[in-house]
Design a protein around this motif. Structure first.
Motif, mmCIF file in Angstrom:
data_model
loop_
_atom_site.group_PDB
_atom_site.id
_atom_site.type_symbol
_atom_site.label_atom_id
_atom_site.label_comp_id
_atom_site.label_asym_id
_atom_site.label_seq_id
_atom_site.Cartn_x
_atom_site.Cartn_y
_atom_site.Cartn_z
ATOM 1 N N VAL A 72 0.842 -1.201 0.000
ATOM 2 C CA VAL A 72 0.000 0.000 0.000
ATOM 3 C C VAL A 72 0.875 1.248 0.000
ATOM 4 C CG1 VAL A 72 -1.635 1.358 1.365
ATOM 5 C CG2 VAL A 72 -1.993 -1.085 1.081
ATOM 6 N N PHE A 73 1.918 1.226 0.815
ATOM 7 C CA PHE A 73 2.808 2.387 0.904
ATOM 8 C C PHE A 73 3.429 2.693 -0.452
ATOM 9 C CE2 PHE A 73 7.061 4.148 1.465
ATOM 10 C CZ PHE A 73 6.772 5.280 2.201
ATOM 11 N N VAL A 74 3.956 1.663 -1.092
ATOM 12 C CA VAL A 74 4.698 1.873 -2.331
ATOM 13 C C VAL A 74 3.778 2.330 -3.475
ATOM 14 C CG1 VAL A 74 6.030 0.680 -4.095
ATOM 15 C CG2 VAL A 74 6.543 0.320 -1.707
ATOM 16 N N THR A 75 2.534 1.809 -3.496
ATOM 17 C CA THR A 75 1.651 2.121 -4.624
ATOM 18 C C THR A 75 0.661 3.241 -4.304
ATOM 19 O OG1 THR A 75 0.098 0.420 -3.916
ATOM 20 C CG2 THR A 75 1.774 -0.241 -5.487
ATOM 21 N N PHE A 76 0.869 3.894 -3.172
ATOM 22 C CA PHE A 76 -0.037 4.936 -2.708
ATOM 23 C C PHE A 76 -0.378 6.007 -3.757
ATOM 24 C CE2 PHE A 76 -0.421 8.998 -0.261
ATOM 25 C CZ PHE A 76 -1.645 8.742 0.332
ATOM 26 N N PRO A 77 0.608 6.538 -4.510
ATOM 27 C CA PRO A 77 0.272 7.661 -5.410
ATOM 28 C C PRO A 77 -0.564 7.292 -6.639
ATOM 29 C CG PRO A 77 2.631 7.575 -4.941
ATOM 30 C CD PRO A 77 2.040 6.289 -4.481
ATOM 31 N N PHE A 78 -0.552 6.035 -7.069
ATOM 32 C CA PHE A 78 -1.110 5.695 -8.382
ATOM 33 C C PHE A 78 -2.572 6.105 -8.549
ATOM 34 C CE2 PHE A 78 2.477 2.666 -8.577
ATOM 35 C CZ PHE A 78 2.953 3.014 -9.816
ATOM 36 N N VAL A 79 -3.445 5.635 -7.667
ATOM 37 C CA VAL A 79 -4.876 5.903 -7.834
ATOM 38 C C VAL A 79 -5.142 7.405 -7.705
ATOM 39 C CG1 VAL A 79 -7.182 5.428 -6.968
ATOM 40 C CG2 VAL A 79 -5.492 3.618 -7.011
ATOM 41 N N ILE A 80 -4.511 8.040 -6.716
ATOM 42 C CA ILE A 80 -4.734 9.470 -6.508
ATOM 43 C C ILE A 80 -4.394 10.240 -7.773
ATOM 44 C CG2 ILE A 80 -4.073 11.466 -5.129
ATOM 45 C CD1 ILE A 80 -3.324 9.560 -2.907
ATOM 46 N N ARG A 81 -3.203 9.955 -8.332
ATOM 47 C CA ARG A 81 -2.759 10.705 -9.502
ATOM 48 C C ARG A 81 -3.579 10.384 -10.745
ATOM 49 N NH1 ARG A 81 -1.107 14.445 -6.776
ATOM 50 N NH2 ARG A 81 1.058 14.552 -6.070
ATOM 51 N N ALA A 82 -4.221 9.222 -10.774
ATOM 52 C CA ALA A 82 -5.054 8.885 -11.931
ATOM 53 C C ALA A 82 -6.445 9.502 -11.815
ATOM 54 C CB ALA A 82 -5.153 7.367 -12.080
ATOM 55 N N VAL A 83 -6.917 9.677 -10.587
ATOM 56 C CA VAL A 83 -8.274 10.189 -10.378
ATOM 57 C C VAL A 83 -8.316 11.714 -10.459
ATOM 58 C CG1 VAL A 83 -10.064 10.435 -8.627
ATOM 59 C CG2 VAL A 83 -9.075 8.208 -9.052
ATOM 60 N N GLN A 84 -7.267 12.348 -9.966
ATOM 61 C CA GLN A 84 -7.267 13.812 -9.871
ATOM 62 C C GLN A 84 -7.575 14.557 -11.177
ATOM 63 O OE1 GLN A 84 -3.623 14.659 -7.774
ATOM 64 N NE2 GLN A 84 -4.753 15.255 -5.958
ATOM 65 N N PRO A 85 -6.886 14.238 -12.286
ATOM 66 C CA PRO A 85 -7.186 14.993 -13.515
ATOM 67 C C PRO A 85 -8.639 14.826 -13.957
ATOM 68 C CG PRO A 85 -5.617 13.226 -13.953
ATOM 69 C CD PRO A 85 -5.760 13.338 -12.489
ATOM 70 N N LEU A 86 -9.213 13.632 -13.753
ATOM 71 C CA LEU A 86 -10.603 13.413 -14.157
ATOM 72 C C LEU A 86 -11.556 14.246 -13.319
ATOM 73 C CD1 LEU A 86 -10.650 9.579 -14.745
ATOM 74 C CD2 LEU A 86 -10.549 11.417 -16.396
ATOM 75 N N LEU A 87 -11.270 14.348 -12.028
ATOM 76 C CA LEU A 87 -12.113 15.164 -11.157
ATOM 77 C C LEU A 87 -12.012 16.633 -11.526
ATOM 78 C CD1 LEU A 87 -11.612 13.613 -7.626
ATOM 79 C CD2 LEU A 87 -13.782 13.995 -8.766
#
Lengths: 264, 271
Positions: free
Chosen positions: B146-161
Motif C-alpha cells: 500500500v505504501f509503495v503504490t499509494f500515489p497511483f490511484v490518486i494521480r489517476a483520479v485527480q485529472p478526471l475530477l
C-alpha cells in the motif's frame, strides 16, 4: 461531512507518510550526533554513497540524452510508419511492468559469467555482472521510461508547426532543436531528470541481483541499508536511510517546483 | 549540397544509434528471459513452476496485491476527491507529499515499516498483546505494498475530477438526488476509468514490489515468501532456470495488465 473527509485524509497521510518519516529521523539520532556520524563515516557507508552517486550521474546522463531523442523520434519521425511508432510506443512502458528483480535477472542471464557475451567480456578483462557496468545497465533499464514519458506529451502538445517554420526558413536541425524545440520541452526534461535521479538513487531489487552486494566493491546505499538491517545494525541502517530520505525530500520539492514551471 | 549530405548521414547515424539502444536495452532482455526458461523445452519450465513453493509464492503475491489494490482504490479515491474538491489548510503540502513513495527508495520504505511495526515497537507490542502479528506476516506485506503504490490511484483520479463538469453534479442535486446517489450515478462513472487504470498500475507494481517487502516479510517459504523474493532466492542459490520460470509467470501477468491499461487509456483518448 466535509470535515470528516478532510480529517480522514489527514489521518491517512499522518499514519502512512509522516509518522514513518519522523521515525527515521528519530531513529538515527538514538545515539545522538556522534552515532549518526560514526555510522555514516564507516568506510562501507562512504563507498556505498559514492557508488550510488556514480550510478545516478551516469544513468541520468545516458537516459536524458537517449530518452529525449527517442521521444522526439516517436512523436515527430516521418521515417517510421504510424503503426511501428505505436508499437514502439507501447514497448517503452515495458520496464514499468517488469519487477526490478526480474530486470536484474535478465541482465545476469544475458551477460553473466556463464553466457557467451559475458565470457567474451570477461576474457577481455571487462567485468559486467557483479561490477559497475552491470549495475548501471540494470538501473538504465528500470528508469528508461521516465524521461520518454515526460517529454512525449509536451512534444505532442506544442505541435510541429514552429519547428517546420524554422526549418523552412533554412535553419539546421541542431539550430531548430536548440532555438525552438528545447525551450518548449525544457521543463519536461528537468522534471524527467528529477524523476530519473530519484528512481536511480532508490533502485534496489535490480541492483541487488546484478551487483552481488559485495561490501566496499559493488554495494550501493540502498543495498547497504538492506545489509545493515539483515545484520541487526539498525542504527547504521537508519543513518544511511536518513541521508537517502533527505535527498528524496529535496527531490520531491524540486519536482513540485518543476511541475509548477512546466504548467506555465 | 555537401552540408546537406553530411547532416543526412548524421541523422541516419543518430536514428540507428537511438533505435539500437532502445531495442538492446529493453527488448533483448525480455526476449532473453523467455528463451532462457524455455531453452530446454516445456518440461523443465513446468517442473520449476509446479514446485509448490513456486506457485504458492505467486498465488500469495496475487492475493496480497489484490488486497493492497483494494485498499488503495478506496483511500486513493477519497484522497483524490478531498485534495481536488475541498479547500483547507495544508492542502498543497499534502498534495506534494502524495509523490513521496515514488521519490523514496523502497528499501527505506521497508525499513520505516519495520521500525514502526517491528517486534520492539509500540504498535508491534500492542498488536502482539492482542494476539496478532504484523511484521514478518501477511499484514506487513500488504502495508508495504500500500505504501509503495499509494500515489497511483490518486494521480489517476485527480485529472478526471478536475475536468469534470460541476453542472451535472449540481443538476442531480437540484433534481433532488441524495448525496450518495449523486456520487454513485454521476461522479463515480466519470472517474471510473481513472480508478481502474490507477488501480491496475498499483496492482502491477504490487506484484513486482521487492525492496519494501523483502525487509518486512520474514520470507518464510510457502507462507510469507512472495514471488519477487522467491526469484531473488533462486538467483542467489544459483538456479536461473527456476528464477526465469517464475519470472515469466509474473511478467506475463504484468504485461497483460499494462496492455489493459493502455487499451483503457487509448479508448478514453479516442472519445
Amino acid at each position: 461531512m466535509k470535515k470528516l473527509w478532510i480529517t480522514l485524509t489527514y489521518l491517512v497521510f499522518i499514519i502512512l507518510l509522516i509518522i514513518p518519516l519522523i521515525r527515521i529521523f528519530y531513529g538515527s539520532w538514538a545515539e545522538g550526533w556522534e552515532g549518526f556520524i560514526k555510522a555514516l563515516s564507516r568506510p562501507q557507508s562512504l563507498h556505498a554513497l559514492q557508488m550510488t552517486g556514480t550510478i545516478v550521474v551516469l544513468v541520468t546522463l545516458i537516459n536524458t540524452i537517449f530518452g529525449v531523442m527517442l521521444a522526439i523520434y516517436l512523436v515527430r519521425a516521418t521515417w517510421l510508419g504510424p503503426r511501428i511508432k505505436q508499437f514502439l510506443n507501447s514497448l517503452v512502458d515495458l520496464p514499468f511492468a517488469v519487477s526490478p528483480v526480474i530486470g536484474g535477472l535478465m541482465i545476469v542471464l544475458l551477460l553473466g559469467p556463464h553466457t557467451v557475451i559475458g565470457s567474451f567480456f570477461e576474457d577481455s578483462g571487462f567485468k559486467v555482472v557483479y561490477a559497475l557496468p552491470g549495475m548501471v545497465l540494470a538501473t538504465l533499464f528500470v528508469t528508461f521510461p521516465l524521461m520518454v514519458r515526460e517529454v512525449m506529451p509536451v512534444l505532442q502538445e506544442i505541435g510541429s508547426q514552429q519547428e517546420e517554420a524554422a526549418s523552412t526558413l533554412g535553419a539546421y536541425s541542431w539550430y531548430t532543436f536548440w532555438k525552438v524545440t528545447w525551450p518548449a520541452i525544457r521543463w519536461g526534461v528537468i522534471y524527467g531528470v528529477v524523476l530519473t535521479v530519484a528512481r536511480s538513487m532508490g533502485e534496489f531489487g535490480a541492483v541487488l541481483v546484478v551487483s552481488g552486494n559485495i561490501m566496499n566493491k559493488t554495494q550501493t546505499a540502498t543495498t547497504l541499508v538492506y545489509q545493515d538491517v539483515e545484520n541487526f545494525n539498525v542504527l547504521a541502517a537508519n543513518s544511511v536511510a536518513l541521508v537517502l530520505a533527505t535527498i528524496s525530500i529535496a527531490l520531491l520539492l524540486l519536482m513540485e517546483w518543476a511541475k509548477k514551471r512546466k504548467g506555465h | 549540397m555537401n552540408l546537406m549530405f553530411r547532416s543526412r548521414w548524421w541523422s541516419f547515424g543518430f536514428r540507428s544509434t537511438v533505435m539500437l539502444y532502445f531495442v538492446v536495452l529493453i527488448v533483448l532482455p525480455i526476449i532473453g528471459i523467455y528463451t532462457q526458461s524455455f531453452s530446454s523445452g516445456w518440461e523443465p519450465f513446468w517442473s520449476s513452476v509446479s514446485d509448490p513453493l513456486a506457485w504458492k509464492s505467486v498465488l500469495l503475491t496475487v492475493r496480497l496485491s489484490v488486497i493492497a489494490t483494494a485498499i488503495n482504490v478506496l483511500i486513493g479515491t477519497m484522497i483524490g476527491w478531498v485534495l481536488i474538491r475541498y479547500k483547507f489548510w495544508g492542502r498543497s503540502i499534502l498534495n506534494s507529499l502524495v509523490d513521496l513513495p515514488f521519490a523514496l527508495p523502497t528499501a527505506v520504505g521497508g525499513l520505516m515499516i519495520l521500525l514502526l511495526l517491528g517486534p520492539n515497537s509500540f504498535v508491534g507490542n500492542i498488536a502482539g498483546r492482542l494476539g496478532f502479528e504484523i511484521v514478518f506476516h501477511e499484514p506487513a506485506i500488504v502495508i508495504a505494498m500500500v505504501f509503495v503504490t499509494f500515489p497511483f490511484v490518486i494521480r489517476a483520479v485527480q485529472p478526471l475530477l478536475e475536468e469534470m463538469d460541476k453542472s451535472e453534479e449540481e443538476a442531480a442535486y437540484t433534481m433532488g438526488a441524495s448525496k450518495l446517489r449523486t456520487f454513485f450515478q454521476v461522479i463515480l462513472p466519470a472517474i471510473l476509468p481513472g480508478i481502474i487504470s490507477g488501480g491496475m498500475l498499483a496492482f502491477s507494481r504490487s506484484l513486482a514490489e521487492f525492496g519494501a517487502v523483502v525487509l518486512v516479510a520474514g520470507n518464510i517459504p510457502g507462507k510469507t515468501l512472495i514471488a519477487s523474493v522467491f526469484i531473488f532466492g533462486e538467483v542467489e542459490s544459483d538456479n536461473p532456470q527456476g528464477a526465469a520460470s517464475v519470472s515469466i509467470l509474473l511478467l506475463t501477468l504484468s504485461f497483460l495488465i499494462l496492455w489493459i491499461v493502455n487499451a483503457i487509456q487509448s479508448r478514453r483518448a479516442g472519445k
